[in-house]
Design a protein around this motif. Structure first.
Motif, short mmCIF file in Angstrom:
data_model
loop_
_atom_site.label_atom_id
_atom_site.label_comp_id
_atom_site.label_asym_id
_atom_site.label_seq_id
_atom_site.Cartn_x
_atom_site.Cartn_y
_atom_site.Cartn_z
N VAL A 222 0.87 -1.18 0.00
CA VAL A 222 0.00 0.00 0.00
C VAL A 222 0.90 1.23 0.00
O VAL A 222 1.77 1.37 0.86
N VAL A 223 0.69 2.10 -0.98
CA VAL A 223 1.47 3.34 -1.09
C VAL A 223 0.50 4.51 -0.92
O VAL A 223 -0.50 4.58 -1.64
N ARG A 224 0.80 5.39 0.01
CA ARG A 224 -0.05 6.56 0.23
C ARG A 224 0.70 7.79 -0.23
O ARG A 224 1.73 8.16 0.35
N LEU A 225 0.19 8.43 -1.27
CA LEU A 225 0.86 9.55 -1.93
C LEU A 225 0.22 10.88 -1.55
O LEU A 225 -0.99 10.93 -1.24
N PRO A 226 0.98 11.97 -1.58
CA PRO A 226 0.44 13.27 -1.12
C PRO A 226 -0.70 13.81 -1.98
O PRO A 226 -1.59 14.47 -1.47
N LYS A 227 -0.69 13.53 -3.29
CA LYS A 227 -1.74 14.04 -4.17
C LYS A 227 -2.66 12.94 -4.69
O LYS A 227 -3.87 13.08 -4.69
N ALA A 228 -2.09 11.84 -5.15
CA ALA A 228 -2.88 10.77 -5.76
C ALA A 228 -3.61 9.93 -4.72
O ALA A 228 -4.58 9.24 -5.05
N GLY A 229 -3.20 10.01 -3.46
CA GLY A 229 -3.87 9.25 -2.42
C GLY A 229 -3.33 7.82 -2.34
O GLY A 229 -2.18 7.55 -2.64
N THR A 230 -4.20 6.90 -1.93
CA THR A 230 -3.79 5.53 -1.66
C THR A 230 -3.78 4.69 -2.93
O THR A 230 -4.73 4.70 -3.72
N VAL A 231 -2.68 3.95 -3.11
CA VAL A 231 -2.53 3.02 -4.24
C VAL A 231 -2.20 1.65 -3.66
O VAL A 231 -1.33 1.53 -2.80
N VAL A 232 -2.88 0.63 -4.15
CA VAL A 232 -2.60 -0.75 -3.74
C VAL A 232 -1.92 -1.46 -4.90
O VAL A 232 -2.44 -1.47 -6.03
N LEU A 233 -0.76 -2.05 -4.63
CA LEU A 233 -0.02 -2.84 -5.62
C LEU A 233 -0.20 -4.31 -5.23
O LEU A 233 0.24 -4.74 -4.17
N MET A 268 -8.28 -5.77 0.10
CA MET A 268 -8.06 -4.72 -0.90
C MET A 268 -9.33 -3.91 -1.15
O MET A 268 -9.29 -2.68 -1.29
N LYS A 269 -10.47 -4.59 -1.19
CA LYS A 269 -11.73 -3.88 -1.39
C LYS A 269 -12.01 -2.93 -0.22
O LYS A 269 -12.56 -1.84 -0.41
N ARG A 270 -11.63 -3.36 0.98
CA ARG A 270 -11.84 -2.50 2.15
C ARG A 270 -11.04 -1.20 2.01
O ARG A 270 -11.54 -0.11 2.30
N LEU A 271 -9.79 -1.31 1.55
CA LEU A 271 -9.00 -0.11 1.33
C LEU A 271 -9.60 0.75 0.23
O LEU A 271 -9.58 1.98 0.29
N ARG A 272 -10.13 0.10 -0.78
CA ARG A 272 -10.78 0.85 -1.85
C ARG A 272 -11.99 1.62 -1.31
O ARG A 272 -12.21 2.78 -1.67
N ASP A 273 -12.72 0.98 -0.42
CA ASP A 273 -13.92 1.62 0.14
C ASP A 273 -13.57 2.69 1.17
O ASP A 273 -14.17 3.77 1.19
N LEU A 274 -12.60 2.41 2.04
CA LEU A 274 -12.27 3.33 3.13
C LEU A 274 -11.44 4.53 2.66
O LEU A 274 -11.63 5.65 3.12
N GLU A 275 -10.49 4.26 1.74
CA GLU A 275 -9.54 5.31 1.36
C GLU A 275 -9.61 5.68 -0.12
O GLU A 275 -8.79 6.47 -0.58
N GLY A 276 -10.58 5.11 -0.83
CA GLY A 276 -10.66 5.40 -2.26
C GLY A 276 -9.44 4.91 -3.01
O GLY A 276 -8.99 5.54 -3.99
N ALA A 277 -8.87 3.79 -2.57
CA ALA A 277 -7.61 3.30 -3.13
C ALA A 277 -7.73 2.95 -4.61
O ALA A 277 -8.71 2.37 -5.05
N ASP A 278 -6.69 3.31 -5.33
CA ASP A 278 -6.52 2.90 -6.73
C ASP A 278 -5.75 1.59 -6.70
O ASP A 278 -4.66 1.51 -6.14
N ILE A 279 -6.29 0.54 -7.28
CA ILE A 279 -5.67 -0.78 -7.24
C ILE A 279 -5.01 -1.06 -8.59
O ILE A 279 -5.68 -1.06 -9.63
N ILE A 280 -3.69 -1.27 -8.56
CA ILE A 280 -2.94 -1.54 -9.79
C ILE A 280 -2.48 -2.99 -9.75
O ILE A 280 -1.74 -3.40 -8.85
N PHE A 281 -2.91 -3.74 -10.74
CA PHE A 281 -2.58 -5.16 -10.84
C PHE A 281 -1.33 -5.31 -11.71
O PHE A 281 -1.21 -4.68 -12.75
N ALA A 282 -0.43 -6.18 -11.30
CA ALA A 282 0.81 -6.37 -12.06
C ALA A 282 0.55 -6.96 -13.44
O ALA A 282 1.36 -6.78 -14.35
N HIS A 283 -0.61 -7.67 -13.60
CA HIS A 283 -0.81 -8.43 -14.83
C HIS A 283 -2.12 -8.14 -15.57
O HIS A 283 -2.40 -8.81 -16.56
N ASP A 284 -2.91 -7.19 -15.13
CA ASP A 284 -4.15 -6.89 -15.85
C ASP A 284 -3.84 -5.93 -17.00
O ASP A 284 -3.49 -4.77 -16.76
#
Length: 299
Positions: A222-233, A268-284
């Motif tokens: 989980v990466v939390r960025l100052p502008k883009a917010g939360t990203v899940v790898l 991962m869905k919980r982070l998406r719901d709680l923090e509006g996380a952007d989820i980036i998949f290595a293979h999608d």
């Protein structure tokens, strides 16, 4: 009386859980302003979709993603792609894995990818490994001065996999991590061996989550960025967006623990719901294409 106490306890637990979630979000609200996230690719693989998604049909060409986080306390690489040896040694992966038809052009080499942003392999402070499979830990040998971060269960399994799950571990990718005969420590390299989660810098901006799912010691970042917010790898704790959205598991050979993989999806869905996380998949391929690639970045 006991029933009333149980209800009160449940209410208190729910309240504490809600407060904890709120506190986590609040603590993560101000990550270091200098942070950046870069998305790279180590080429692509072509394989049967059914490997990635139970019931999938036909062939699919997937990216091999890896990521760089620039943090004031040091650069962090999450996964390191296919071993660059495949560019010049077509038989390096052997007859079975070679069927994945990897891209072998010189531009996919990790040195060339990092050079897009003027970063050298020697600049990397931490290499966090989502797991030790061929397409995620291939270039370990180029970062032997870095500190590796992995789950203890994962490195044990990488050297001696569970029956039926040895296919995608290539020992020569990571054999150099093992100390010489007679050494007091197994590690020849600097390492942080985990049995759980880790807040890497202590500021909630780079968080590693243990996920026994795809392999015995898979990790999500989980990466939390100052502008883009939360990203899940995701590494391979979730292969495709559709898998996550519909709770579809991969084929039996691609998931070590099915129930825990579903737990990883829920996490991962919980982070998406709680923090509006952007989820980036290595293979999608679709999700990967929709995101910025280096030298562009997220901040």
């Amino acid at each position: 009386m006991a029933i009333g106490w149980a209800k009160s306890f449940r209410s208190l637990a729910i309240a504490v859980s809600a407060l904890t979630a709120t506190a986590v979000v609040a603590r993560a609200a101000e990550p270091p302003k200098q942070m950046k996230l870069y998305v790279f690719t180590s080429g692509a693989l072509t394989l049967d979709k059914s490997i990635l998604q139970n019931g999938g049909k036909g062939k699919i060409t997937i990216p091999v993603g890896f990521f760089l986080i620039r943090h004031p306390k040091g650069d962090v690489l999450f996964d390191c792609g296919n071993n660059d040896k495949i560019i010049t040694e077509p038989d390096y992966w052997g007859p079975f894995v070679k069927a994945l038809d990897p891209v072998r052009t010189p531009d996919i080499a990790i040195d060339a990818q990092l050079a897009k942003i003027n970063v050298k392999t020697s600049d990397i402070k931490y290499v966090v490994l989502g797991h030790f499979h061929v397409d995620h830990a291939g270039n370990i040998g180029k970062f032997l001065n870095s500190t590796f971060v992995y789950q203890r269960d994962e490195i044990r399994n990488a050297f001696w996999p569970e029956p039926g799950y040895a296919t995608f571990f290539i020992t020569s990718d990571f054999a150099m991590m093992r100390n010489s005969i007679g050494g007091g420590m197994a590690n020849k390299v600097k390492a942080i061996e985990l049995d759980g989660d880790l807040d890497l810098f202590g500021d909630h901006s780079v968080y590693i989550h243990r996920s026994v799912s795809h392999t015995p010691g898979s990790q999500i970042m989980v990466v939390r960025l100052p502008k883009a917010g939360t990203v899940v790898l995701t590494s391979d704790a979730a292969y495709l967006q559709e898998n996550l959205d519909k709770d579809i598991l991969p084929s039996v050979g691609s998931v070590y623990n099915p129930s825990d993989m579903l737990d990883a999806y829920a996490w991962m869905k919980r982070l998406r719901d709680l923090e509006g996380a952007d989820i980036i998949f290595a293979h999608d391929p679709d999700v990967f294409k929709a995101h910025k690639h280096s030298p562009e970045y997220y901040e």
